[in-house]
Design an enzyme around this catalytic site. Structure first.
Site, PDB file in Angstrom:
ATOM      1  N   HIS A   1       0.815  -1.225   0.000  1.00  0.00           N
ATOM      2  CA  HIS A   1       0.000   0.000   0.000  1.00  0.00           C
ATOM      3  C   HIS A   1       0.847   1.273   0.000  1.00  0.00           C
ATOM      4  CE1 HIS A   1      -3.653  -2.208   0.355  1.00  0.00           C
ATOM      5  NE2 HIS A   1      -3.411  -2.660   1.574  1.00  0.00           N
TER       6      HIS A   1
ATOM      7  N   ASP B   1      -2.951 -10.563  -2.319  1.00  0.00           N
ATOM      8  CA  ASP B   1      -3.523 -10.042  -1.086  1.00  0.00           C
ATOM      9  C   ASP B   1      -5.004  -9.718  -1.307  1.00  0.00           C
ATOM     10  OD1 ASP B   1      -2.249  -8.652   1.642  1.00  0.00           O
ATOM     11  OD2 ASP B   1      -4.071  -7.656   0.968  1.00  0.00           O
TER      12      ASP B   1
ATOM     13  N   HIS C   1      -6.464  -7.116  -0.395  1.00  0.00           N
ATOM     14  CA  HIS C   1      -6.546  -5.682  -0.682  1.00  0.00           C
ATOM     15  C   HIS C   1      -5.704  -5.353  -1.921  1.00  0.00           C
ATOM     16  CE1 HIS C   1      -6.985  -6.134   3.764  1.00  0.00           C
ATOM     17  NE2 HIS C   1      -7.998  -5.317   3.564  1.00  0.00           N
TER      18      HIS C   1
ATOM     19  N   ASP D   1      -4.653 -12.824   3.499  1.00  0.00           N
ATOM     20  CA  ASP D   1      -5.887 -12.370   4.126  1.00  0.00           C
ATOM     21  C   ASP D   1      -7.121 -12.596   3.259  1.00  0.00           C
ATOM     22  OD1 ASP D   1      -4.734 -10.494   2.467  1.00  0.00           O
ATOM     23  OD2 ASP D   1      -4.826  -8.842   3.886  1.00  0.00           O
TER      24      ASP D   1
END
Length: 306
Positions: free
Chosen positions: A126, A163, A165, A243
């Protein structure tokens, strides 16, 4: 030994408060499962150095690096954003995480191992060139990619991000860069609410909550794999977030360990075709400690053909 395991006790020193999900226990959960599964004895352990400022600035602006360095606390905490927090160890640990990704590139490019897994924190995908966010201080996988290109003259590096995200920071670093092909799937709509832009070198697969592994596998087979084979990467880098596992409360997807094994095996096939087998995988998310440990072991066993 064809697979390196790159980690360091420093990764236990960074913490963002007792209730923060990105916690030191994540590394310990991975280590515990490696020992329990007896996989650890088959891995070549490498102790990572600290990344240099010059290496970090391959991706991040000098102003950003100076901001992070200048706000490193001597006690207590400093908030880089609403959920990205520094304690007195964070700067060193973040440099060590980027250094681990670089060490992985060196190990595979020099032929010391075929592939590597970096059990590191804080995560990185990120972190944008000019800001830290989403638990991430510096973008480890992006730094590794730029380092591979600058140090070894590579022309084609693939970045795979699984991931839950979207890796907005990695996309921001490489949008429209012809030397990078980034393939990702992620839950959408979901933090950080990005990844819908179109670029020739970004293969994004936004997926709704509750998507299970069979759907992910089908989309990868139809979308990622043809693009990767056409690109013929000389190195594959993985932003390995776990995740999207069905037991992880920070996401709402439905993957299980076998899905991570399947993805890893497909990426190994691509790597053997054009990259001499070279893969460097770096830990991103994964916050249910049991699911994280089990998933990393499954991923590492697939990397090591165990």
């Amino acid at each position: 030994m064809t697979t390196a395991y790159i980690s360091h006790s420093d990764f236990l020193r960074h913490e963002m408060g007792s209730h923060h999900p990105e916690c030191p226990e994540r590394i310990q959960a991975i280590e515990d499962q490696l020992i329990l599964s007896r996989v650890d004895s088959f891995l070549k352990r490498i102790e990572p150095p600290l990344a240099t400022t010059e290496q970090v600035e391959l991706v991040h602006s000098a102003d950003h690096v100076e901001y992070v360095t200048g706000h490193s606390p001597t006690s207590g905490y400093f908030m880089l954003d609403g959920d990205t927090i520094m304690n007195p160890a964070t700067l060193t640990v973040s440099l060590r995480a980027a250094g681990a990704a670089i060490a992985g590139v060196d190990a595979v490019m020099k032929g010391e191992v075929e592939n590597a897994f970096c059990a590191i924190r804080p995560p990185g995908h990120h972190a944008e060139p000019t800001r830290s966010m989403g638990f991430c201080v510096f973008n480890n996988i992006a730094i590794a990619a730029r380092y591979a290109i600058s140090a070894y003259g590579l022309e084609r590096v693939a970045i795979i991000d699984f991931d839950v995200h979207h890796g907005n920071g990695t996309e921001a670093a490489f949008y429209d860069d012809p030397k990078i092909l980034m393939c990702s799937f992620f839950q959408h709509p979901f933090y950080p609410y990005s990844g819908l832009e179109h670029s020739d070198n970004m293969v994004n697969m936004p997926m709704p909550a509750s998507t299970k592994g069979d759907v992910v596998r089908k989309m990868i087979t139809e979308t990622w794999l043809p693009r990767l084979r056409a690109f013929q990467p000389e190195l594959i880098l993985i932003s390995a977030g776990f995740d999207a596992h069905r037991e992880d409360d920070l996401g709402q997807m439905g993957l299980v360990e076998d899905d991570y094994v399947w993805m890893t095996q497909r990426l190994k096939e691509i790597a053997k075709e054009s990259a001499g087998g070279r893969i460097v995988s770096c830990l991103e998310g994964g916050y249910n400690l049991s699911a994280l440990g089990r998933s990393v072991v499954a991923h590492v066993k697939a990397l090591a053909d165990l």
